[in-house]
Motif scaffolding. Structure first.
Motif, PDB file in Angstrom:
ATOM      1  N   ALA A   1       0.843  -1.209   0.000  1.00  0.00           N
ATOM      2  CA  ALA A   1       0.000   0.000   0.000  1.00  0.00           C
ATOM      3  C   ALA A   1       0.872   1.250   0.000  1.00  0.00           C
ATOM      4  O   ALA A   1       0.612   2.210  -0.739  1.00  0.00           O
ATOM      5  N   ASP A   2       1.912   1.249   0.814  1.00  0.00           N
ATOM      6  CA  ASP A   2       2.801   2.419   0.873  1.00  0.00           C
ATOM      7  C   ASP A   2       3.471   2.662  -0.480  1.00  0.00           C
ATOM      8  O   ASP A   2       3.625   3.809  -0.912  1.00  0.00           O
ATOM      9  N   ALA A   3       3.885   1.570  -1.140  1.00  0.00           N
ATOM     10  CA  ALA A   3       4.525   1.712  -2.453  1.00  0.00           C
ATOM     11  C   ALA A   3       3.528   2.221  -3.491  1.00  0.00           C
ATOM     12  O   ALA A   3       3.825   3.136  -4.268  1.00  0.00           O
ATOM     13  N   PHE A   4       2.327   1.645  -3.501  1.00  0.00           N
ATOM     14  CA  PHE A   4       1.279   2.122  -4.423  1.00  0.00           C
ATOM     15  C   PHE A   4       1.018   3.613  -4.211  1.00  0.00           C
ATOM     16  O   PHE A   4       0.837   4.373  -5.158  1.00  0.00           O
ATOM     17  N   GLU A   5       1.004   3.991  -2.947  1.00  0.00           N
ATOM     18  CA  GLU A   5       0.668   5.381  -2.640  1.00  0.00           C
ATOM     19  C   GLU A   5       1.710   6.351  -3.208  1.00  0.00           C
ATOM     20  O   GLU A   5       1.366   7.360  -3.826  1.00  0.00           O
ATOM     21  N   GLN A   6       2.993   6.023  -3.015  1.00  0.00           N
ATOM     22  CA  GLN A   6       4.028   6.900  -3.567  1.00  0.00           C
ATOM     23  C   GLN A   6       3.948   6.920  -5.094  1.00  0.00           C
ATOM     24  O   GLN A   6       4.104   7.965  -5.716  1.00  0.00           O
ATOM     25  N   LEU A   7       3.707   5.749  -5.683  1.00  0.00           N
ATOM     26  CA  LEU A   7       3.551   5.705  -7.145  1.00  0.00           C
ATOM     27  C   LEU A   7       2.376   6.579  -7.578  1.00  0.00           C
ATOM     28  O   LEU A   7       2.447   7.289  -8.577  1.00  0.00           O
ATOM     29  N   GLY A   8       1.294   6.526  -6.819  1.00  0.00           N
ATOM     30  CA  GLY A   8       0.125   7.367  -7.118  1.00  0.00           C
ATOM     31  C   GLY A   8       0.477   8.839  -7.066  1.00  0.00           C
ATOM     32  O   GLY A   8       0.151   9.605  -7.978  1.00  0.00           O
ATOM     33  N   TYR A   9       1.190   9.238  -6.018  1.00  0.00           N
ATOM     34  CA  TYR A   9       1.554  10.658  -5.864  1.00  0.00           C
ATOM     35  C   TYR A   9       2.430  11.148  -7.015  1.00  0.00           C
ATOM     36  O   TYR A   9       2.473  12.331  -7.313  1.00  0.00           O
ATOM     37  N   GLN A  10       3.179  10.217  -7.626  1.00  0.00           N
ATOM     38  CA  GLN A  10       4.130  10.613  -8.676  1.00  0.00           C
ATOM     39  C   GLN A  10       3.484  10.764 -10.057  1.00  0.00           C
ATOM     40  O   GLN A  10       4.123  11.265 -10.970  1.00  0.00           O
ATOM     41  N   GLN A  11       2.253  10.334 -10.205  1.00  0.00           N
ATOM     42  CA  GLN A  11       1.694  10.238 -11.557  1.00  0.00           C
ATOM     43  C   GLN A  11       1.208  11.576 -12.102  1.00  0.00           C
ATOM     44  O   GLN A  11       0.496  12.308 -11.434  1.00  0.00           O
ATOM     45  N   GLU A  12       1.566  11.817 -13.331  1.00  0.00           N
ATOM     46  CA  GLU A  12       1.002  12.953 -14.069  1.00  0.00           C
ATOM     47  C   GLU A  12      -0.436  12.632 -14.475  1.00  0.00           C
ATOM     48  O   GLU A  12      -1.289  13.503 -14.536  1.00  0.00           O
TER      49      GLU A  12
END
Ligand SMILES: [Zn+2]
Length: 666
Positions: free
Chosen positions: A505-516
């Motif tokens: 979940a933590d990894a998904f969240e950071q990936l989410g924050y990074q998305q254009e």
């Protein structure tokens, strides 16, 4: 919005039918998650997001000017309510977008489009052309004729469309709607029609409904067959259970989100068949360009020569559009799309002075328009051609998608950024269209089931604890895609492994924050949300009653066929004569045999097990659980001869789908 009594028989008829149930009870009590609220951006995420500020031309503010050009008035409070008081649209939840500083949990390019999509209200496009924007995911265009107005694309919900017309009439003469035009077959372009006109006025010939060939069939078919799966997946694409906010849902690319009112449909009265076809409605000349198989299976562009204006439907917007949509759908053909734009350039490029689409804001002045059309065209062609070039070199979909780099001159135009489509997933759509799911490596020909494979992977990698330990190290190095990959195996091997769930979940969240791309962001953040909270058991999705009512019997029988539990049905052989009192063709010969439902229209068996006479609506009501066969017979709506139990079999052999199936857990 119409809801069936049971959620088990559902026809998803929309690309956008989702409803955020933020108070939904979602906690899965079997999992002991300790940290279930969103976290801060890490330094890695901050760096990635910051890099966008120097890579993209943020000084270019033209879109902000264009998105405000011609502004007349907004809704006083940004809220639209249904008759029962339910809020079906509320822009206030996005007030966080007024902040001066970009939150480090939001990609700056996404921040930019999310703010642009906040422009809302009534806008003047040019003389006699007005638009309602930001009252729904899509735009409604209002064109002033000699005696009345013509409405292009009446939004998703009746309530939004009505609010839009009310706003227009507050500022413009109150002339009646004489025609509605649907540019294409997606629900965000027709669902609000009854907020604009009544079916009585259409039936009386007071209002024309103009649509491209194939509109009705495509409007109801796109998501019927795979509807349950698509509806569930759409929750991920649009972030249905996320709160709006810097750590949650920010935008949907084409607009903020979808409205949640009543979806309606009135059948077209005028069908446009060919490119070059002309029509004059209330003094407004229209010239049509057919564009089937581009953004929608049934779509058309409309040129308005008196105003030198081109309505681009959804083939030109301020984003790279989807060749594949993450909710799942048949892929679209980039080859048809670039050609459609090219034809529009050839036909109108020398005279058009304004291009408006049914999402986002228009483009004005020929000198701006033609480069815009060319570069949107060129991006589709580039993705199409280069995907094929790489495929022909032997690259597989993941490799093709990682390799393609659209030239900066095209890719860095703001209107070509991936806010809905992306170069990555659009190139995979090209692969899918031409080569399909198999990459030709026999190791992938017959892969092992996910749970079985996950257990073995975890064993091979030294056990769950060792994998989690290594993945934690990867997390600390910012390798979030690796963490997602590793934890996918641990979670599938043991979904009760709390550490693995939290880490993924933590990894998904950071990936989410990074998305254009807001749809990618929503996908990741929904994954994180469900790993932490479990799957919401609140079910959603519905069909609008209007849509079900116009659904042909063939399609209903197709749907019953795909809901049929094949193994249970496989030893039954039953023949039915069905006579439909409210549709044409009226007569169907239907056979249940070998686990499949086969039908032939305009035929009756000389000897059937059952002969049933009913309106289609009764069949739907029984199928949906709104009534029973016995009750329908008692009410006199259904008459039958022969073996009633064999008709009952047809209904009891239907499977009922769980609308909230698991995605990030097995
Ligand atoms: Zn649309």
């Amino acid at each position: 919005m119409f809801r069936y009594a049971r959620v088990s028989v559902i026809f998803v008829v929309s690309t956008l039918l989702i409803s955020p149930l933020v108070n939904a009870k979602t906690r899965d009590s079997s999992v002991n998650i300790t940290q279930n609220s969103p976290k801060n951006a890490t330094n890695f995420t901050k760096q990635i997001n910051n890099a966008y500020l120097s890579e993209l031309p943020f000084d270019d503010q033209d879109d902000f000017k264009d998105a405000q050009r011609g502004f007349i008035a907004a809704l006083p409070d940004g809220v639209i309510k249904a008759a029962n008081g339910d809020v079906i649209w509320d822009l206030n939840k996005y007030s966080f977008l007024n902040a001066d500083e970009i939150p480090d949990t939001i990609n700056p390019s996404l921040w930019r489009i999310a703010r642009l999509n906040m422009n809302n209200g009534l806008f003047k496009v040019t003389d006699r052309i007005y638009q309602i924007r930001g009252l729904d995911m899509s735009n409604m265009t209002i064109i002033e004729g000699n005696t009345g107005v013509i409405v292009f694309d009446p939004l998703i919900s009746k309530e939004s469309a009505k609010a839009g017309m009310d706003l227009y009439y507050q500022h413009r003469p109150k002339k009646p709607v004489v025609a509605v035009l649907y540019t294409h077959s997606h629900v965000d372009h027709y669902g609000g029609v009854k907020g604009v006109v009544s079916s009585e006025d259409v039936a009386a010939g007071k209002v024309q409904i103009i649509a491209p060939a194939g509109f009705l069939e495509e409007a109801i078919s796109e998501n019927v067959y795979a509807g349950n799966a698509m509806g569930r997946r759409a929750q991920y694409q649009y972030g249905a259970f996320l709160q709006a906010g810097p750590r949650g849902q920010v935008d949907a690319g084409l607009g903020k989100t979808n409205s949640l009112g009543e979806i309606t449909l009135i059948s077209p009265t005028v069908t446009i068949e060919t490119t070059g076809q002309k029509l004059t409605v209330d003094g407004v000349d229209m010239e049509f360009q057919m564009a089937p198989g581009t953004e929608a299976p049934s779509e058309m562009l409309v040129y308005l020569p008196q105003f030198k204006a081109l309505c681009a439907a959804e083939d030109l917007t301020h984003t790279l559009h989807n060749l594949y949509t993450l909710r799942g759908a048949k892929v679209r053909d980039a080859n048809k799309w670039w050609k459609a734009i090219n034809i529009a350039i050839e036909n109108y490029g020398d005279k058009v002075e304004v291009v408006f689409a049914q999402h986002h804001w228009p483009k004005w002045d020929n000198s701006n328009i033609v480069p815009y059309m060319k570069k949107q065209r060129d991006q589709f062609k580039y993705i199409h051609d280069q995907s094929l070039r790489l495929m022909n070199m032997g690259y597989t979909p993941i490799e093709v998608a990682e390799d393609i780099q659209v030239p900066d001159a095209v890719a860095k135009e703001w209107y070509n950024r991936g806010y809905y489509g992306s170069v990555n997933h659009d190139s995979k759509a090209v692969y899918q269209l031409y080569l399909g799911w198999y990459d030709s490596n026999p190791a992938n020909l017959h892969p092992i089931l996910p749970v079985e494979a996950a257990k073995k992977y975890v064993e091979y990698m030294g056990g769950a604890a060792a994998v989690v330990k290594r993945a934690r190290r990867a997390y600390n190095k910012g390798e979030y895609r690796w963490v997602a990959e590793g934890m996918k195996q641990v979670v599938f091997a043991d979904p009760k492994n709390t550490q693995a769930r939290e880490l993924q979940a933590d990894a998904f969240e950071q990936l989410g924050y990074q998305q254009e791309n807001p749809t990618w962001r929503n996908e990741y953040l929904m994954g994180a949300f469900e790993l932490r909270n479990g799957v919401s058991q609140s079910s959603i999705i519905t069909a609008s009653i209007d849509t079900v009512n116009v659904m042909p019997v063939d399609m209903m029988l197709d749907y019953m066929g795909l809901c049929l539990n094949g193994p249970k049905a496989s030893n039954k052989t039953i023949t039915y004569n069905m006579k439909f009192t409210d549709s044409k063709p009226q007569n169907y010969a239907v056979t249940l045999e070998n686990g499949v439902l086969i039908y032939t229209a305009n035929k009756q068996y000389s000897n059937s097990d059952v002969t049933v006479t009913w309106p289609k609506t009764s069949m739907i009501a029984i199928l949906s659980g709104a009534t029973t066969l016995d009750k329908a017979i008692d009410s006199g709506n259904v008459t039958l001869t022969g073996d009633k139990a064999k008709l009952q079999d047809l209904f009891s052999l239907q499977d009922h789908f769980n609308p909230q199936f698991n995605i990030v857990t097995p």
